[in-house]
Motif scaffolding. Structure first.
Motif, PDB file in Angstrom:
ATOM      1  N   ARG A   1       6.495  16.519  -3.498  1.00 27.80           N
ATOM      2  CA  ARG A   1       6.180  15.327  -4.288  1.00 27.80           C
ATOM      3  C   ARG A   1       6.209  15.651  -5.779  1.00 27.80           C
TER       4      ARG A   1
ATOM      5  N   MET B   1       0.828  -1.212   0.000  1.00 32.65           N
ATOM      6  CA  MET B   1       0.000   0.000   0.000  1.00 32.65           C
ATOM      7  C   MET B   1       0.861   1.261   0.000  1.00 32.65           C
ATOM      8  N   ALA B   2       2.195   1.068   0.155  1.00 34.18           N
ATOM      9  CA  ALA B   2       3.079   2.238   0.117  1.00 34.18           C
ATOM     10  C   ALA B   2       2.976   2.894  -1.252  1.00 34.18           C
ATOM     11  N   GLU B   3       2.917   4.230  -1.271  1.00 30.10           N
ATOM     12  CA  GLU B   3       2.774   4.926  -2.542  1.00 30.10           C
ATOM     13  C   GLU B   3       4.010   4.787  -3.405  1.00 30.10           C
ATOM     14  N   ALA B   4       5.181   4.976  -2.776  1.00 34.81           N
ATOM     15  CA  ALA B   4       6.420   5.010  -3.536  1.00 34.81           C
ATOM     16  C   ALA B   4       7.474   4.200  -2.798  1.00 34.81           C
ATOM     17  N   PRO B   5       8.513   3.732  -3.525  1.00 32.66           N
ATOM     18  CA  PRO B   5       9.593   3.020  -2.842  1.00 32.66           C
ATOM     19  C   PRO B   5      10.187   3.869  -1.720  1.00 32.66           C
TER      20      PRO B   5
ATOM     21  N   GLN C   1      11.665   9.025   1.229  1.00 31.76           N
ATOM     22  CA  GLN C   1      12.675   9.735   2.033  1.00 31.76           C
ATOM     23  C   GLN C   1      13.106  11.020   1.326  1.00 31.76           C
ATOM     24  N   LEU C   2      13.269  10.928   0.010  1.00 28.06           N
ATOM     25  CA  LEU C   2      13.646  12.100  -0.779  1.00 28.06           C
ATOM     26  C   LEU C   2      12.546  13.166  -0.706  1.00 28.06           C
ATOM     27  N   ILE C   3      11.282  12.733  -0.784  1.00 23.47           N
ATOM     28  CA  ILE C   3      10.171  13.683  -0.688  1.00 23.47           C
ATOM     29  C   ILE C   3      10.178  14.356   0.681  1.00 23.47           C
TER      30      ILE C   3
ATOM     31  N   ASP D   1      13.134   4.863  -0.630  1.00 26.47           N
ATOM     32  CA  ASP D   1      14.101   5.955  -0.807  1.00 26.47           C
ATOM     33  C   ASP D   1      13.462   7.168  -1.473  1.00 26.47           C
ATOM     34  N   ILE D   2      12.426   6.944  -2.267  1.00 23.39           N
ATOM     35  CA  ILE D   2      11.739   8.075  -2.901  1.00 23.39           C
ATOM     36  C   ILE D   2      10.915   8.827  -1.853  1.00 23.39           C
TER      37      ILE D   2
END
Lengths: 199, 199
Positions: free
Chosen positions: B27, B1-5, B10-12, B7-8
Motif C-alpha cells: 500500500r 466504505m471502500a478505501e480506494a478505487p 487490485q494494484l495493491i 483498480d488501485i
C-alpha cells in the motif's frame, strides 16, 4: 559482463525506488516476476498503466479517485458537517479502515515544513478555508500525525480557521488499545496521564 | 466504505505478491507511485509491460535474455570448456557480479525436491547431459546452494555425469571474506577446519 538485459536492469532500478525495496529486494522481486510472467508481471503492468492514467486527486478533498469527486465526497450521507483534516491519502485510508468516522475528509498533501520550503499554498490549506465557509462545516477534526511538523501544521490551521468560528478538535492522545505501558515512550505515558478520565 | 478505487486495490493486491512486500508495504509503495505518477508509475508500467513480452529463457543455458541465446552463450570468449551449474538466474547474477568465472553457465531452474514433486525432468538436467556431450565441456562446477535440496541435486547430477568422464568440482566451503568466527554457524566452522590449508 552485464548481469541482465538492459530493460531488466531498468526495471530493477525503477522497482528499487519504491519504499520498502532496496536494490537487492528489487532484484528478487523482478526475478519472481520473470518466473511468473503470465500470472504476476503481465497483469501488474496492465493494472499499473491503467491506474497511472485513471487515478487523479478528488477536486474537493484531495483523496485519490477515478472521477472528478471521490466516492466519499459523492456520498450525500457523509455530508455530516464534520470535516477530518489529514496529511495524506494513507492517513485517510487508515481512518476509513477504522470505520469510526462518518463525515468527509480534507487531504492536505503533506505538512508545513520550513526545511523543505513547504508553505500553506503548497498544501490544500486555502481550499480548506473555502470549504469550511461553503459546506456548512460545524467541526474540523485535526487528525494530523503526532510529529513536530504535523503539530505545527495543526496549530497553523487552527489559527487560520479561528475567524470562521468553526469548532476545532484533535484526536485524543493516550495508550493504544492493547498497548503495554512498559513498551510505550515517556511522551505517550505523560499525555495519557494528563488526559486521564474517571474510571 | 471502500478505501480506494477498485483498480488501485487490485494494484495493491498484485504488488503484495512480490517477495519483500506485504499488504502494508504494498500500500505504501502504491501511494508513492500515485504521488509520482509521471516519474515512477508510468515508466515502471511501460518497462514492466516491455519486459513481460521480451524476456525469455536462453535456449541453451536457461539464463534470462531478450534473444534466442543469452549474452554469455553468444560470447565466444566464454567457450572455455568450463560449465558452472546453478539453481537459479539469481545465482548466475551473483556469480557474474563476482566476475571471477569466465566460462558459461547452466541454470537448472530449481532443485530436486521430493516434497514439491520436482524430478530431474522438471529441471534442465537432461539438457545439461546433452550439453556436456556436445560442447566439449571439460569441467562442470556444481555451484548449488549449500542447502539440503541443493546438495541432493548436486549429488544426483554427479551420478548422472560420472559416465561422461567430465571433471566435477564444487565451490569451496569455509569462512566468508570479512567473516568473524564468532558470528559463524558451527557447520561452516567445521567445514573450514576440515578444509584447512597451509599458511
Amino acid at each position: 559482463m552485464a548481469e541482465a538485459p538492459g530493460d531488466i536492469e531498468q526495471l530493477i532500478d525503477l522497482m528499487a525506488r519504491l519504499p520498502g525495496l532496496g536494490p537487492r529486494s528489487a532484484r528478487r522481486a523482478v526475478l519472481l516476476m520473470l518466473k511468473k510472467r503470465g500470472a504476476v508481471m503481465a497483469p501488474l503492468a496492465t493494472v499499473m498503466a491503467q491506474v497511472a492514467v485513471s487515478a487523479r486527486d478528488c477536486a474537493r478533498c484531495g483523496n485519490i479517485t477515478n472521477s472528478e469527486l471521490c466516492e466519499i465526497c459523492r456520498d450525500e450521507r457523509r455530508a455530516t458537517g464534520e470535516l477530518c483534516v489529514v496529511e495524506d491519502v494513507a492517513d485517510l485510508w487508515a481512518l476509513e479502515r477504522g470505520g469510526a468516522f462518518k463525515g468527509r475528509y480534507h487531504v492536505l498533501g503533506g505538512t508545513l515544513s520550513a526545511l523543505d520550503a513547504v508553505g500553506p499554498d503548497e498544501l490544500r490549506i486555502p481550499r480548506l478555508v473555502e470549504r469550511v465557509a461553503e459546506e456548512g462545516i460545524t467541526e474540523v477534526i485535526l487528525a494530523l500525525n503526532a510529529t513536530v511538523d504535523g503539530q505545527t501544521t495543526a496549530h497553523y490551521i487552527a489559527d487560520v480557521l479561528t475567524a470562521s468560528g468553526v469548532s476545532l478538535t484533535s484526536l485524543a492522545q493516550g495508550v493504544p488499545i492493547g498497548g503495554e505501558l512498559d513498551y510505550l515512550d515517556d511522551g505517550t505515558i505523560g499525555a495519557a496521564l494528563r488526559a486521564r478520565k474517571r474510571f
